[in-house]
Design a protein around this motif. Structure first.
Motif, PDB file in Angstrom:
ATOM      1  N   LYS A  91       0.819  -1.216   0.000  1.00 29.75           N
ATOM      2  CA  LYS A  91       0.000   0.000   0.000  1.00 29.75           C
ATOM      3  C   LYS A  91       0.852   1.264   0.000  1.00 29.75           C
ATOM      4  CE  LYS A  91      -3.715   0.209   2.510  1.00 29.75           C
ATOM      5  NZ  LYS A  91      -4.649   0.146   3.657  1.00 29.75           N
TER       6      LYS A  91
ATOM      7  N   HIS B 167      -1.052  -4.836   2.674  1.00 28.46           N
ATOM      8  CA  HIS B 167      -2.435  -5.260   2.900  1.00 28.46           C
ATOM      9  C   HIS B 167      -2.550  -6.708   2.472  1.00 28.46           C
ATOM     10  CE1 HIS B 167      -6.754  -5.252   3.258  1.00 28.46           C
ATOM     11  NE2 HIS B 167      -6.852  -5.726   2.020  1.00 28.46           N
TER      12      HIS B 167
ATOM     13  N   ASP C 235      -3.872  -5.164   7.685  1.00 28.60           N
ATOM     14  CA  ASP C 235      -2.649  -4.486   7.244  1.00 28.60           C
ATOM     15  C   ASP C 235      -1.493  -4.837   8.169  1.00 28.60           C
ATOM     16  OD1 ASP C 235      -4.123  -3.331   5.288  1.00 28.60           O
ATOM     17  OD2 ASP C 235      -4.006  -1.275   6.048  1.00 28.60           O
TER      18      ASP C 235
END
Length: 692
Positions: free
Chosen positions: A6, A16, A51
């Protein structure tokens, strides 16, 4: 594992995962995996968004390759890690705080006045009950003040004030519970057992075995200075067991055949064979948590004095309320005094400060077993270092094996390793590692091994007595001699190394030369310790005068003592304490245990002997002594924070009382400002001390 990147900057990457949301167990499993990758410095995993943020060094491609290899089912997470990680606890308390705020806003916006009034009475009853409970015990404590303030507000039909007071008290209680449980949990996890291999008894042999394969009914042998890995019953041997980590007992307990022993306790003397009853550690964590919560160790002396003062102030606050009403005949002004009490802020803010400091220390790989030890470190003027494994690197290496008999040098090293592998000392580890690197496998060919603290090891092989240890032990205590024709060889042993002597049947058989280099940061650490408040830095070692003098000069200590025994170290510390000095001891071995126990605060190195870590009040990681400086800074800042909080609480609340008595502010405003200031101070105390 599939993932997308990301965001990325040099040395930091945010990922992610290709899944909508992670469970708590999955998040903790990934975090454990990331934290144990060599190139990862720091990692965070967010279960809600799936995440992960990773700070790393070295090759980006190696990190990504390791992430691609990740599979939840392939990661061997230590026992109890997932169940007690604290991740779920944090989510629970965040949700409680959010719902409490939303519920209050919803009541004010949508609930009719009669229902709000009824709800306020219902909530107030809980505080009335607490206050009456304290009075029934013949005490005047903060619960009485809370109950009185809420009762007066409700009886005057001032429901907004009563509701505001209860809301702020509730927020404060949640924050205190959250911080307390998290800090205690972090401390308990750091004290929990993490044993990977044990000595399993099979027939007459002891076999080094993975702890994960042990089952109830198996027998394991526990040698002196080692942790007891499982709950069970002693089937052979006797010894003295330190149970402080579970029961808080200050003195070791004698264990013999038929007695029950607990996982996580440490064998101080003797040798035990334990028949395993429980291999699961499900209750061990709970035992440690209970011990910590019941212990006064969590409180520093400054905090304890402040909390005692808080209880003593309650009658004065009540008296001030009555006096104000008698003088002014004004209930509003009297209530303004009642709404402001010093004890509430002292009892909420100061424990949070101490527990937050313990949590922050844990985040820096420093395990502190109680707030009072942070205070001892802050006040300490003298620090005493053991040399081996402390000022020197924790990984000494064997450079040479010198034979003083007809046997091959490798064969002599093999015999030495066979004896040394039973005992957790850096020198012993060096011998075992050297034998392993040469492929010198061995069977258990000796009889029972006896460890003589600070001296050496005694056993027998093929009916011959074999001893290994220091010069003092081998030649003076045991009266061994150098064989005829070998004196010149003995006199020419290299002086740049430490020497480990092995004798068979009273005759020197081998000398193992071990290099034990100083830590690169040792000199700088001594300088930094002096600059941050230590007046005296002392080194104590069992090495010869010549070796000790050379190292003392290189490191820059103020004093050094050579050829000392464990009792000498402890006696020195007791003497310094009798002179009014606060003394810190830093060590890693079994022979450091008496001194660690005698010190105002004992600091153990994390990969040292288990008994040292058990007895010590603080444990630091093994790779950098700078953590001692960090600990000193953290401790000093904590004491400054507590003293600042004390001044702020007294100043703010005294000012609010004065304004209330003068009629310049209403009780509602007084209560709001008092509780808001308490909450703000508590929130400030949850911040890290070392971020600046």
């Amino acid at each position: 594992m599939k993932f997308i990147i990301k965001h990325e900057v040099k040395g930091r990457i945010r990922l992610h995962l290709a899944q909508p949301r992670m469970s708590f167990a999955e998040a903790d499993t990934l975090l454990y995996y990331l934290e144990h990758l060599n190139q990862v410095k720091e990692a965070k995993v967010y279960e809600r968004t799936a995440d992960a943020a990773v700070v790393y060094t070295g090759s980006r491609e190696e990190l990504l390759a390791a992430l691609r290899r990740f599979r939840y089912e392939n990661v061997q997470v230590p026992e109890g890690f997932l169940e007690n990680s604290g991740r779920e606890l944090n989510v629970q308390y965040k949700e409680k705080l959010i719902w409490k705020v939303l519920f209050r806003m919803g009541r004010k916006l949508f609930l009719p006045l009669p229902l709000r009034t009824a709800y306020t009475w219902f909530q107030a009853a809980r505080y009335f009950w607490k206050g009456l409970g304290v009075l029934a015990k013949g005490k005047l404590e903060v619960e009485v003040l809370d109950a009185t303030a809420i009762a007066v507000s409700v009886l005057r039909a001032d429901y907004n004030t009563a509701d505001s007071v209860m809301f702020l008290l509730g927020i404060g209680e949640l924050l205190e519970q959250w911080t307390h449980k998290k800090s205690v949990g972090d401390l308990a996890r750091s004290m929990s057992l993490n044993v990977s291999r044990v000595w399993m008894k099979t027939g007459n042999q002891e076999v080094l075995t993975e702890a994960s394969v042990i089952r109830p009914g198996d027998e394991v042998v526990v040698h002196m200075g080692n942790v007891i890995p499982f709950d069970g019953t002693v089937s052979d041997g006797e010894g003295m067991v330190n149970q402080a980590s579970l029961t808080g007992e200050s003195q070791p307990v004698r264990k013999e055949t038929g007695k029950y022993v607990y996982a996580g306790t440490v064998l101080e003397e003797g040798e035990l064979t334990v028949q395993v009853k429980e291999v699961s550690g499900s209750t061990r964590f709970e035992k440690i948590v209970h011990m910590i919560e019941e212990s006064e160790k969590l409180k520093s002396g400054t905090e304890s004095r402040a909390l005692n003062l808080a209880d003593r102030l309650v009658p004065y606050t009540l008296g001030g309320t009555v006096l104000t009403w008698l003088v002014t005949q004004n209930v509003t002004r009297a209530l303004a005094v009642l709404m402001v009490d010093f004890s509430c802020a002292l009892k909420l803010a100061l424990p949070i400060a101490v527990l937050s400091a313990i949590r922050e220390a844990g985040g820096r790989r420093i395990t502190v077993k109680g707030g009072k030890y942070l205070e001892e470190v802050a006040e300490a003027s003298t620090v005493v270092f053991d040399k081996t494994g402390t000022l020197t690197k924790a990984r000494p290496v064997v450079k040479r094996t010198v034979a003083f008999c007809e046997k091959d040098e490798d064969e002599l090293l093999r015999i030495a390793a066979c004896l040394e592998e039973h005992f957790p000392h850096s020198m012993a580890k060096a011998v075992v590692t050297a034998a392993k690197e040469k492929g010198l496998d061995h069977e258990e060919m000796h009889s029972r091994v006896e460890y003589i603290v600070a001296h050496g090891i005694s056993s027998s092989i093929e009916d011959k007595k074999v001893i290994i240890g220091s010069w003092h032990f081998v030649f003076e205590d045991e009266g061994c001699v150098v064989p005829d024709g070998y004196q010149e060889k003995f006199d020419s042993l290299p002086t740049e190394y430490s020497h480990l002597y092995m004798a068979v049947d009273g005759s020197l058989a081998a000398v193992i030369c071990i290099e034990d280099p100083l830590r690169e940061e040792a000199f700088q650490i001594v300088e930094e310790l002096k600059s941050c408040g230590f007046e005296r830095v002392v080194m104590m070692t069992g090495d010869s005068e010549k070796t000790a003098a050379a190292i003392a000069e290189k490191v820059g200590v103020d004093e050094y003592y050579s050829e000392v025994l464990p009792e000498d170290k402890a006696a020195y510390i007791e003497k310094q304490k009798a002179m009014g000095r606060t003394v810190i001891m830093v060590g890693d071995g079994i022979n450091d245990s008496p001194a660690l126990s005698a010190a105002s605060a004992g600091i153990a190195i994390s990969d040292g002997a288990e008994i040292a870590r058990e007895i010590a009040d603080i444990t630091i990681a093994a790779d950098d002594l700078r953590e001692i400086v960090t600990l000193k800074r953290l401790s000093t800042l904590l004491m400054k924070r507590i003293k600042r909080d004390y001044r702020m609480i007294v100043g703010v609340n005294a000012g609010l009382i004065a304004l209330g008595v003068a009629g310049l502010i209403q009780p509602t405003t007084s209560a709001m400002l008092h509780n808001t200031s308490t909450l703000l101070i508590s929130l400030e105390n949850m911040k890290n001390l070392l971020e600046e």
